[in-house]
Motif scaffolding. Structure first.
Motif, PDB file in Angstrom:
ATOM      1  N   ARG A 105       3.059   6.628   2.283  1.00  0.00           N
ATOM      2  CA  ARG A 105       2.953   8.079   2.484  1.00  0.00           C
ATOM      3  C   ARG A 105       2.702   8.401   3.956  1.00  0.00           C
ATOM      4  NH1 ARG A 105       0.844   7.670  -2.877  1.00  0.00           N
ATOM      5  NH2 ARG A 105      -1.149   6.909  -2.092  1.00  0.00           N
ATOM      6  N   SER A 106       1.895   7.590   4.625  1.00  0.00           N
ATOM      7  CA  SER A 106       1.648   7.800   6.059  1.00  0.00           C
ATOM      8  C   SER A 106       2.936   7.623   6.856  1.00  0.00           C
ATOM      9  CB  SER A 106       0.591   6.817   6.558  1.00  0.00           C
ATOM     10  OG  SER A 106      -0.651   7.075   5.955  1.00  0.00           O
ATOM     11  N   SER A 136       0.833  -1.195   0.000  1.00  0.00           N
ATOM     12  CA  SER A 136       0.000   0.000   0.000  1.00  0.00           C
ATOM     13  C   SER A 136       0.872   1.250   0.000  1.00  0.00           C
ATOM     14  CB  SER A 136      -0.915   0.014   1.223  1.00  0.00           C
ATOM     15  OG  SER A 136      -1.481   1.292   1.405  1.00  0.00           O
ATOM     16  N   TYR A 137       0.691   2.110  -0.981  1.00  0.00           N
ATOM     17  CA  TYR A 137       1.451   3.351  -1.031  1.00  0.00           C
ATOM     18  C   TYR A 137       0.792   4.431  -0.177  1.00  0.00           C
ATOM     19  CZ  TYR A 137       4.522   1.010  -4.177  1.00  0.00           C
ATOM     20  OH  TYR A 137       5.430   0.119  -4.687  1.00  0.00           O
ATOM     21  N   ASP A 138      -0.471   4.248   0.180  1.00  0.00           N
ATOM     22  CA  ASP A 138      -1.069   5.109   1.201  1.00  0.00           C
ATOM     23  C   ASP A 138      -0.337   4.904   2.525  1.00  0.00           C
ATOM     24  OD1 ASP A 138      -2.954   6.345  -0.401  1.00  0.00           O
ATOM     25  OD2 ASP A 138      -4.513   4.853   0.009  1.00  0.00           O
ATOM     26  N   ASP A 139      -0.043   3.639   2.824  1.00  0.00           N
ATOM     27  CA  ASP A 139       0.711   3.336   4.046  1.00  0.00           C
ATOM     28  C   ASP A 139       2.110   3.934   3.980  1.00  0.00           C
ATOM     29  OD1 ASP A 139      -1.453   1.954   5.019  1.00  0.00           O
ATOM     30  OD2 ASP A 139      -0.603  -0.043   4.674  1.00  0.00           O
ATOM     31  N   LYS A 159       4.112   8.657  -5.389  1.00  0.00           N
ATOM     32  CA  LYS A 159       3.140   7.797  -6.065  1.00  0.00           C
ATOM     33  C   LYS A 159       3.833   6.563  -6.607  1.00  0.00           C
ATOM     34  CE  LYS A 159       3.396  10.311 -10.501  1.00  0.00           C
ATOM     35  NZ  LYS A 159       2.609  11.092 -11.505  1.00  0.00           N
ATOM     36  N   ARG A 171       4.991  10.724   6.383  1.00  0.00           N
ATOM     37  CA  ARG A 171       4.453  11.834   7.194  1.00  0.00           C
ATOM     38  C   ARG A 171       4.824  11.650   8.659  1.00  0.00           C
ATOM     39  NH1 ARG A 171       0.107  11.711   3.266  1.00  0.00           N
ATOM     40  NH2 ARG A 171      -0.930  10.040   4.406  1.00  0.00           N
ATOM     41  N   GLU A 184       3.130  13.914   0.041  1.00  0.00           N
ATOM     42  CA  GLU A 184       1.947  13.956  -0.821  1.00  0.00           C
ATOM     43  C   GLU A 184       2.318  13.854  -2.307  1.00  0.00           C
ATOM     44  OE1 GLU A 184       2.911  18.185   0.635  1.00  0.00           O
ATOM     45  OE2 GLU A 184       2.802  16.151   1.483  1.00  0.00           O
TER      46      GLU A 184
END
Length: 264
Positions: free
Chosen positions: A156-157, A151-154, A184, A160, A181
């Motif tokens: 990015r989190s 997961s690339y959302d993970d 990708k 952060r 942000e």
């Protein structure tokens, strides 16, 4: 504003810790590499791949995988990369030397994320060293070769979280350069820059990971010496980062790593 740089990232090796005799089982090394273009030079990636395909007799738009090429094809590919307007950063992790491997086995992709942190620290220093006033906003667009299981959302989190805790944890990413942000993932075959990053990561992997006969192939790295990021002339710790030990320590038990001392 427009980013000043584009960064393409790919890996070679795996994150496993099942080491079997004769170099079987999990890879001993995990290599993560970044290829950095000034935004204005980003079209060079497409031209480079077009030139390499023509040289190797490949079809237009055919995706190149460095591992799938023959040695005599990899050599001119690496040489062509070395002649291009780009810089590279690579993190080389020797997994058998990790003193507490269970830390990286308890959570999926933890080793990959840590390698990403080490890589982006150095990418941010490179871009900070080379950015020019008025040429974009000084930051990067960061494109990973898509790993469908991750997961690339993970990711990015995670970045952060690093940004929020940098001071307390001695995290040395320049956050004016690396913006979570702007991270990708794109499939390998969709972007020339990712295929170049694959070639760089694989080239380093072949230089450190012994084959079943106990041999390594360092010619690709030697060919790419010119494009390795150096800070004030220093390569180790910048364009090439070994972990969990430094090069001198690792080379005592793996003399074939001495090749990296000769990269000037």
């Amino acid at each position: 504003m427009t980013p000043s740089f584009t960064v393409y990232i790919d890996e070679s090796g795996d994150e496993g810790f099942v080491f079997l005799p004769n170099e079987q089982g999990s890879s001993r090394w995990l290599v993560l590499s970044a290829v950095v273009f000034r935004k204005e030079n980003d079209p060079d990636a497409v031209r480079l791949l077009r030139e390499v395909r023509s040289l190797l007799g490949k079809q237009d738009r055919q995706a190149l995988h460095f591992r799938n090429l023959k040695h005599e094809q990899r050599v001119p590919y690496a040489r062509t990369i070395s002649e291009s307007r780009l810089r590279t950063v690579s993190v080389l992790i020797h997994k058998p030397s990790i003193k507490e491997p269970e830390r990286f086995q308890s959570e999926k992709f933890r080793l990959y994320r840590y390698a990403t942190r080490l890589l982006l620290e150095r990418v941010s220093w490179l871009c900070r060293d080379y950015r020019k006033q008025g040429e974009g906003d000084g930051a990067t667009e960061i494109i990973f070769s898509n790993r469908s299981i991750m997961s690339y959302d993970d990711l990015r989190s995670y970045l952060r979280h690093l940004r929020e805790t940098s001071e307390a944890r001695d995290i040395r990413v320049d956050w004016s350069v690396v913006l979570p942000e702007r991270v990708k993932a794109v499939n390998h075959d969709q972007l020339a820059g990712l295929q170049i990053a694959d070639a760089v990561a694989s080239g380093f992997y072949f230089a450190v990971n012994r084959n079943p006969y106990g041999e390594v192939e360092d010619r690709y790295v030697r060919l790419m010496t010119r494009i390795l990021y150096r800070h004030r002339g220093v390569l180790e710790g910048y364009g090439v980062k070994f972990w969990p030990d430094d090069l001198a320590t690792l080379a005592r038990s793996m003399p074939y790593l001495e090749i990296f001392h000769s990269l000037k």
